[in-house]
Design a protein around this motif. Structure first.
Motif, mmCIF file in Angstrom:
data_model
loop_
_atom_site.group_PDB
_atom_site.id
_atom_site.type_symbol
_atom_site.label_atom_id
_atom_site.label_comp_id
_atom_site.label_asym_id
_atom_site.label_seq_id
_atom_site.Cartn_x
_atom_site.Cartn_y
_atom_site.Cartn_z
ATOM 1 N N TYR A 95 -22.791 -11.627 -19.000
ATOM 2 C CA TYR A 95 -22.744 -12.936 -18.712
ATOM 3 C C TYR A 95 -21.191 -13.467 -18.621
ATOM 4 C CZ TYR A 95 -22.140 -13.210 -23.698
ATOM 5 O OH TYR A 95 -22.025 -13.130 -24.976
ATOM 6 N N GLN A 96 -20.872 -14.612 -17.987
ATOM 7 C CA GLN A 96 -19.442 -15.137 -17.671
ATOM 8 C C GLN A 96 -19.019 -15.932 -19.143
ATOM 9 O OE1 GLN A 96 -18.264 -16.343 -13.854
ATOM 10 N NE2 GLN A 96 -20.739 -16.876 -13.452
ATOM 11 N N SER A 129 -24.104 -14.172 -14.768
ATOM 12 C CA SER A 129 -23.139 -13.280 -13.957
ATOM 13 C C SER A 129 -23.713 -13.041 -12.734
ATOM 14 C CB SER A 129 -22.926 -11.931 -14.647
ATOM 15 O OG SER A 129 -22.019 -12.098 -16.043
ATOM 16 N N SER A 166 -13.395 -14.772 -18.070
ATOM 17 C CA SER A 166 -14.020 -13.317 -17.596
ATOM 18 C C SER A 166 -15.258 -13.659 -16.676
ATOM 19 C CB SER A 166 -14.187 -12.313 -18.374
ATOM 20 O OG SER A 166 -14.500 -11.213 -18.039
ATOM 21 N N GLY A 167 -15.049 -13.004 -15.464
ATOM 22 C CA GLY A 167 -16.459 -13.585 -14.695
ATOM 23 C C GLY A 167 -15.887 -13.697 -13.052
ATOM 24 N N GLU A 168 -16.761 -14.756 -12.495
ATOM 25 C CA GLU A 168 -16.367 -14.915 -11.184
ATOM 26 C C GLU A 168 -15.138 -15.937 -10.981
ATOM 27 O OE1 GLU A 168 -18.388 -12.927 -9.359
ATOM 28 O OE2 GLU A 168 -19.005 -12.464 -11.391
#
Length: 983
Positions: A678-679, A665, A697-699
């Motif tokens: 983390y992603q 992440s 889910s994430g960047e």
């Protein structure tokens, strides 16, 4: 009798004989009322209990009134400043060692908060340079000189007290004194000669040595000098030299009452305030322009000393008064014998009232009384009561060291709320031994002591020992007594009225009392009353929680407009990507209820912005985060990829492939107890058609971009990167994307990404979520992306993207609290053009440029609006080369402009004071122009794997080329290196 405090001499004959006996020692040059401090020291070793007191030093406050004669003898009382408990140069109040040394320690006049030339002022006042132009560097030499000489004098003084004329110690002492004089001549010699035309030793040093009978070559003269005379000599030496400094004089009382010249000048300096002085006359041009209503004793300097503490000009020489722009009128009630009576005091008050004074300073009274009953008779006089009903009356408490226990009959006296009584404290903040106290006395009405009528309820203290003041003859002197504590309070009142001229006298009195620093027993007490005068606190809100906005409201048809209060919990503005062109000029007005009225405070927007107010902290935190980031990507060697994806095939080989992806992440992503560290994502791909769907889910900004050259978290953040930063506002939460082929070389991608920042952090000790910022709601944003990429040929790919961003609670990442809230959000449409090209010499060039337009229909219940929207831009150009020094190393260079607002303005609409004389309210309409300085960064990264991948080495540097450093990723330049070895 009342008058300038005197000693125990009972008649004019005794006074005359006394002066004849001591005139040679005192070197009096004017009258028995001289305030010259050297004379004070000369008396210090006399054991003469009949020595004149206030007559030489601190004046008013005398003995009993003779009801048959009514004369007020100014030379009566128990206040010899040079003998007994209040000897200013002996014991606890010595100015030359301990906590109150003027040359080091707590009241160093050359450093810290009381410097006349630097220092921050409370945001309610702003930063003001007290003197225009350049400061003479000579002043810096003076500060260093006293920093060395102060301790040196301490050594000399101690040695001097122990010398034995038969052991040759005098020769050592003479050598020490010569070293002291030599240092002084080196610093001040040129200034003395320039101003006097004579040498330092002939004009200055010889005169001061002769004054104290000191001859360094004569052991007998050195032995004869008492401890008090030594202290007097050095203080006169210090004050005399500082007269040649070319600067306004800084004194210990300034820090004690939280005052600086910048504070006065930022708040108007008492401009437009009329101060009345019932005191001895002085020359009008000595301190400032004064309207003298009765001039009888033009050489008596008590009035000049009082006036200088109130309002001496800040002109680069001599004394600085608390309120330098105040106007004065004076009335001298004393006749040629320097005596007066209560009828003359009444006449003086009425005469002063003709000039409509806002404040009258009364440094006179009756020995043995903190406040005498006769004051009640004067104040209850119908004419006096009417003439002074809107005037603040500041009365000195007197110098007998007594606590008043006798109640006063105040029936029929209207003067209570507009009355202040002032005692004295020493430089340590302790009540002066000579200062009268309020005690348990009360101003009774029909025999009852009503709430707020105790003497202590109208009492406060201010410094009153060894204050630097005008001597009435163009020079300065040291003065002691409550007579000189009172003018500090009067000056503070003038500052308050100069800023808020519509306040009533009782409002001003309340502000000074309520803002005082509590001393002694908690709360209002019998010694200090409300406590120590605090001028900065009086000019600031008494209680931040009481501040309000005033909003115009209509109550009833045809009725006049009124204003309703809107409470303020937290007033702040997190700037996001908003930069203001003039954040120090754009202001928010808040109001503090005071009685039946208000006073206003203008707060610069710069002081409400988190990034600006915590500049140093943010710079350090961002630099540390950057250093961490730039060692993170080394896990992936020369790929310059922060994510470090781990891919797992979940379906057998064939047409349809399902892949799980886990990655690191963004270290700057919001962290909550429910968030993963983390992603994660799942990818579904049809190998025949090229269709692909990805959810995770994430960047999201990095996942949806599709350009391989931008694989660092910092590339996509609105504040650190230039790769479609509009999409970056909605990155960090859930996202989804779908990609389809439109031909052999063209692909269409559609995606959505979200973010939510609750502005909390995880306490590492308790594991609890705690608020980072009070009053700011959770930030929520959603972005939709449509992107088309086309491979022109195998070495060149072009990309065109449209982004629609919806912020629910912010504007380009900015958020506000309370009346500056941005709930309701904004909509941004952005167009991004990108390209990737493979060039000769193993160079890959990636570029991205974004142009965005932001609109807001209106923010919920806010004083802010965005009438015309904003236009913003960003770009990033990144070049990478593989195989620089070997086959496996790589270098990456980037030129970055994070998101920058090109045009637009926030409109602020509220209430302000439109007439500072009457306090009339009106509309405050401002346009806060957005833009500021364009940020531009350059970054260079280098990585080299070693030992077949078991080790690597990296170098990195990032430099700010343009823009403001307060809220950016790295202020100035950051650089570093790392070596990693696996074993």
């Amino acid at each position: 009798m009342i008058g300038p405090e005197r000693g125990n001499l009972q008649n004019g004959v005794d006074m005359k004989n006394f002066l004849l006996r001591t005139s040679a020692t005192l070197l009096l040059t004017t009258s028995v009322g001289s305030l010259l401090i050297p004379a004070a020291f000369a008396l210090g070793d006399r054991d003469d209990t009949t020595a004149s007191t206030e007559s030489e030093f601190i004046l008013p406050y005398s003995g009993d009134i003779d009801p048959f004669h009514g004369d007020i003898d100014p030379f009566h009382g128990d206040i010899n400043p040079f003998h007994g408990d209040i000897n200013p140069f002996y014991g606890d109040i010595s100015p030359f060692w301990g906590d109150i040394s003027p040359f080091w320690g707590d009241i160093d006049p050359f450093n810290g908060d009381i410097s006349a030339f630097w220092g921050d002022i409370d945001p309610f006042h702003g930063d003001i340079d007290p003197f225009h132009g350049d400061i003479d560097p000579f002043y810096g030499n003076i500060g260093a000189f006293w920093g060395e000489v102060g301790p040196l004098w301490g050594d000399i003084n101690a040695f001097w007290g122990d010398i034995d004329p038969f052991t040759g110690d005098a020769a050592t002492l003479a050598a020490q004194l010569e070293a002291l004089f030599g240092q002084a001549e080196a610093v001040f010699g040129a200034a003395v000669e320039a101003q006097t035309g004579q040498s330092f030793r002939r004009d200055f040093l010889q005169a001061i040595l002769a004054r104290y009978g000191i001859d360094p070559t004569d052991p007998d003269s050195l032995e004869r000098v008492s401890a008090q005379q030594r202290s007097a000599f050095f203080l006169a030496f210090y004050d005399g030299l500082m007269n040649f400094s070319g600067t306004d004089r800084v004194d210990h009382w300034m820090a004690a009452v939280n005052w600086s010249p910048a504070l006065s000048q930022a708040t108007g300096g008492g401009d437009g305030v009329m101060v009345g002085l019932l005191d001895f006359s002085f020359q009008q041009d000595e301190v400032l322009g004064v309207r003298s209503l009765a001039v009888r004793n033009p050489v008596f300097n008590h009035g000049a000393a009082v006036a200088s503490l109130i309002g001496a000009a800040h002109d680069g020489q001599g004394i600085m008064g608390v309120a330098p722009n105040a106007d004065f009128s004076t009335y001298d009630p004393f006749d040629e014998t320097m005596s007066t009576n209560w009828d003359e005091v009444r006449t003086g008050l009425l005469s002063l009232a003709e000039s409509n004074p806002d404040i009258i300073n009364l440094s006179l009274g009756i020995p043995g009384w903190t406040l005498h009953q006769e004051w009640g008779r004067v104040f209850s006089d119908r004419e006096v009561a009417h003439a002074t009903r809107d005037t603040l009356l500041v009365v000195a408490a007197g110098n007998d060291g007594q606590a008043q226990t006798t109640d006063l009959d105040w029936t029929g006296v209207r003067t209570v709320e507009n009355l202040l009584i002032v005692g004295s404290v020493d430089p340590n903040g302790e009540i002066s031994s000579f200062s009268n106290r309020p005690g348990t006395a009360c101003l009774t009405v029909r025999g009852r002591c009503e709430s707020g009528y105790r003497l202590m309820d109208r009492f406060l203290v201010a410094p009153g020992e060894l204050l630097l003041a005008s001597d009435g003859e163009g020079d300065v002197t040291r003065v002691t007594g409550t007579s000189f504590s009172a003018p500090l309070v009067t000056g503070a009142a003038a500052l308050v009225l100069g800023r808020w001229s519509w306040l009533e006298a009782e409002n001003v009195a309340d502000l000074l009392l309520f803002s005082a620093e509590d001393l002694g027993a908690p709360g209002v007490d019998e010694v200090y009353g409300w406590g120590l005068l605090d001028i900065d606190a009086a000019m600031s809100p008494l209680d931040m929680s009481d501040l309000v906005h005033l909003e115009r409201s209509h109550r009833g048809r045809g009725r006049s407009r009124q204003y309703r209060e809107r409470s303020i919990d937290v007033l702040s503005l997190a700037s996001g990507r908003l930069s203001f062109r003039s954040p120090d000029d754009n202001t928010v007005t808040v109001f503090e209820p005071i009685g039946d009225t208000y006073r206003d405070f203008e707060i610069p927007v710069a002081d409400l912005m988190f990034d600006d107010s915590s500049r140093d902290r943010n710079a350090r935190a961002n630099a540390e985060t950057y250093l961490r980031e730039r060692t993170w990507w080394l896990v992936n060697g020369r790929r310059f990829n922060d994510a470090g994806e781990t891919v797992q095939q979940l379906s057998p080989d064939g047409r349809f492939q399902i892949t799980s992806i886990a990655a690191a992440s963004d270290p700057r992503a919001p962290v909550t107890t429910s968030a993963l560290p983390y992603q994660i994502s799942l990818s579904f791909r049809d190998t025949e058609t090229g269709r692909e769907m990805r959810i995770g889910s994430g960047e999201g900004a990095m996942a949806l971009n599709g350009q391989d050259g931008f694989a660092l978290f910092s590339d996509h953040r609105p504040g650190t990167g230039g790769v479609n930063p509009v999409l970056g506002f909605a990155s960090g939460g859930a996202y989804a994307m779908s990609t389809v082929s439109l031909g052999s070389r063209t692909r269409l991608a559609l995606g959505v990404t979200t973010s939510q920042d609750e502005h909390v952090f995880i306490n590492p000790f308790s594991g609890e979520e705690q608020a980072l910022v009070e009053g700011i709601s959770s930030y929520q944003a959603t972005a939709i992306l449509a992107s088309v990429s086309h491979e022109v040929h195998r070495d060149l790919t072009l990309q065109l993207s449209y982004t629609a961003l919806q912020e629910a609670t912010g504007l380009l990442g900015a958020q506000g609290s309370d009346a500056l809230g941005l709930e309701g959000g904004a909509t941004t449409d952005a167009l991004t053009v990108g390209a990737e090209a493979r060039l000769p010499l193993a160079v890959t060039l990636s570029s991205s440029a974004t142009l965005a337009r932001t609109r807001a229909a209106g923010f919920d219940d806010s004083l802010l609006s965005l009438p015309d929207g904003t236009v913003s831009s960003a770009f990033q150009l990144t070049a990478r080369r593989d195989g620089v020094l070997g086959a496996r190393d790589a270098i990456r260079f980037s030129l970055i402009q994070p998101l920058h607002v090109e045009s637009g303005a926030l409109q602020y609409s509220s209430t302000m004071v439109v007439d500072r004389t009457t306090g009339e309210l009106g509309t405050d309409l401002q346009l806060w122009e957005l833009g500021g300085q364009r940020p531009l960064y350059a970054e260079l990264l280098y990585a080299m794997p070693l030992f077949d991948g078991r080790a690597d080495m990296s170098l990195f540097t990032r430099a700010e080329l343009a823009g403001e450093t307060s809220a950016q990723d790295v202020a100035g330049m950051a650089t570093g290196a790392r070596f990693r070895l696996e074993f």
